[in-house]
Scaffold this motif. Sequence first.
Motif, PDB file in Angstrom:
ATOM      1  N   TYR A 159       1.137  -1.139   2.176  1.00 33.12           N
ATOM      2  CA  TYR A 159       2.576  -1.204   1.504  1.00 33.12           C
ATOM      3  C   TYR A 159       2.610  -0.613   0.239  1.00 33.12           C
ATOM      4  CZ  TYR A 159       7.114  -2.550   0.250  1.00 33.12           C
ATOM      5  OH  TYR A 159       8.221  -2.661  -0.345  1.00 33.12           O
ATOM      6  N   ALA A 162       1.507   2.919  -0.252  1.00 34.10           N
ATOM      7  CA  ALA A 162       2.617   3.807  -0.025  1.00 34.10           C
ATOM      8  C   ALA A 162       3.561   4.000  -1.080  1.00 34.10           C
ATOM      9  CB  ALA A 162       3.435   3.342   1.478  1.00 34.10           C
ATOM     10  N   ALA A 167       6.401   6.611  -2.108  1.00 39.02           N
ATOM     11  CA  ALA A 167       7.734   6.178  -1.190  1.00 39.02           C
ATOM     12  C   ALA A 167       8.484   5.216  -1.523  1.00 39.02           C
ATOM     13  CB  ALA A 167       6.843   5.828   0.045  1.00 39.02           C
ATOM     14  N   THR A 171      11.682   3.574   2.491  1.00 40.82           N
ATOM     15  CA  THR A 171      10.793   4.298   3.262  1.00 40.82           C
ATOM     16  C   THR A 171       9.347   3.645   3.712  1.00 40.82           C
ATOM     17  OG1 THR A 171      11.680   6.230   2.386  1.00 40.82           O
ATOM     18  CG2 THR A 171       9.464   6.485   3.202  1.00 40.82           C
ATOM     19  N   ALA A 172       8.904   2.841   2.821  1.00 38.36           N
ATOM     20  CA  ALA A 172       7.422   2.061   3.119  1.00 38.36           C
ATOM     21  C   ALA A 172       7.520   1.222   3.952  1.00 38.36           C
ATOM     22  CB  ALA A 172       6.977   1.666   1.861  1.00 38.36           C
ATOM     23  N   ARG A 174      10.022   1.274   6.457  1.00 43.22           N
ATOM     24  CA  ARG A 174      10.286   1.915   7.972  1.00 43.22           C
ATOM     25  C   ARG A 174       9.128   2.666   8.512  1.00 43.22           C
ATOM     26  NH1 ARG A 174      11.992   6.912   8.776  1.00 43.22           N
ATOM     27  NH2 ARG A 174      12.449   7.211   6.625  1.00 43.22           N
ATOM     28  N   ARG A 175       8.495   3.021   7.664  1.00 40.97           N
ATOM     29  CA  ARG A 175       7.058   4.027   8.015  1.00 40.97           C
ATOM     30  C   ARG A 175       5.841   3.292   7.987  1.00 40.97           C
ATOM     31  NH1 ARG A 175       7.673  10.086   6.436  1.00 40.97           N
ATOM     32  NH2 ARG A 175       6.173  10.166   8.199  1.00 40.97           N
ATOM     33  N   VAL A 176       5.729   2.020   7.275  1.00 43.71           N
ATOM     34  CA  VAL A 176       4.374   1.459   7.171  1.00 43.71           C
ATOM     35  C   VAL A 176       4.521   0.070   7.853  1.00 43.71           C
ATOM     36  CG1 VAL A 176       2.894   0.606   5.562  1.00 43.71           C
ATOM     37  CG2 VAL A 176       3.847   2.866   5.165  1.00 43.71           C
ATOM     38  N   PRO A 179       5.853  -0.396  11.762  1.00 41.68           N
ATOM     39  CA  PRO A 179       4.885  -0.110  12.810  1.00 41.68           C
ATOM     40  C   PRO A 179       4.112  -0.988  12.983  1.00 41.68           C
ATOM     41  CG  PRO A 179       5.397   2.037  11.514  1.00 41.68           C
ATOM     42  CD  PRO A 179       6.117   0.657  10.888  1.00 41.68           C
ATOM     43  N   GLN A 180       3.500  -1.594  12.038  1.00 43.50           N
ATOM     44  CA  GLN A 180       2.454  -2.601  11.745  1.00 43.50           C
ATOM     45  C   GLN A 180       2.703  -3.797  12.444  1.00 43.50           C
ATOM     46  OE1 GLN A 180      -0.766  -2.288  10.530  1.00 43.50           O
ATOM     47  NE2 GLN A 180      -0.599  -0.091  10.387  1.00 43.50           N
TER      48      GLN A 180
END
Length: 268
Positions: A159, A162, A167, A171-172, A174-176, A179-180
């Motif tokens: 995180y 990112a 980011a 955004t970090a 949502r996209r990092v 998903p984890q």
Amino acid sequence: MKKAKGIFLILVLAFLYAPILILVVYSFTDATHIGAIRGFSFHNYVTLFTTPELTGMIVGTVVLALGAAAIATVLGTAGAIGAFYSRKRVGSMISTMNQVPVVNADVVTGFSICILLVVVFGVSKDTFVPLVAGHVTLCAPFVYLSVMPKLKQMDPSIYEAALDLGATPVTALRRVVIPQIASGIVSGFALAVTLSLDDYFIATYTKPATFDTISTYVVNATKGAQTEIKTALWALSTVTFAIVVIVVVVMNVRANRNQSGGGRTYEN
């Protein structure tokens, strides 16, 4: 010693599953009560899926469970992420407060929600607001408990990396981060749906008078409903059990495939 352990395990499994299997068998018969097996029949299932009273109750319960679970998943996930990235003292306080609804009696939770919304805030009990609020209160802490271990397993530097790469925090997240921890979110949602479907006490205190969940309907049906309705509930229990088994098997198979895939990727 191993033989004794095996016998004990068989006895435990028999104690847990024998009553369910007996109910499954009777759901496929014309029996009017447990104790006398009659001829094979799908009559109970026909009654279950063709009686408007029963189908309406089932659909209403499922919609309630999915809606309450969705809200609880958002709140529980947000609470877990907030606690994880907060200061240690704040995170510990949030975790402690989250444990209170988990160990609290459902009767107390339902009665408290009813008093708070209906008496204090004047929300009409004829609406679904107290019922949904009660189920969200019941489910959100368990979503929190499902998501938090995934956050602790995650590498926190991802995180931060990112953010260093430009980011934004959203955004970090949502996209990092999401998903984890996706598997924990899915598990929390599934657990929330199960808890909502199974709840009786909170629904009893908070539901509108004209609405019944599966739990409240089954309890009321045992007090004086027609025999045909009672035996149809055997079919409902069988269908519910079958769905739970299928969901558990599918989730375990997918988890095993993901682990195997991860192992092969690592070896390559």
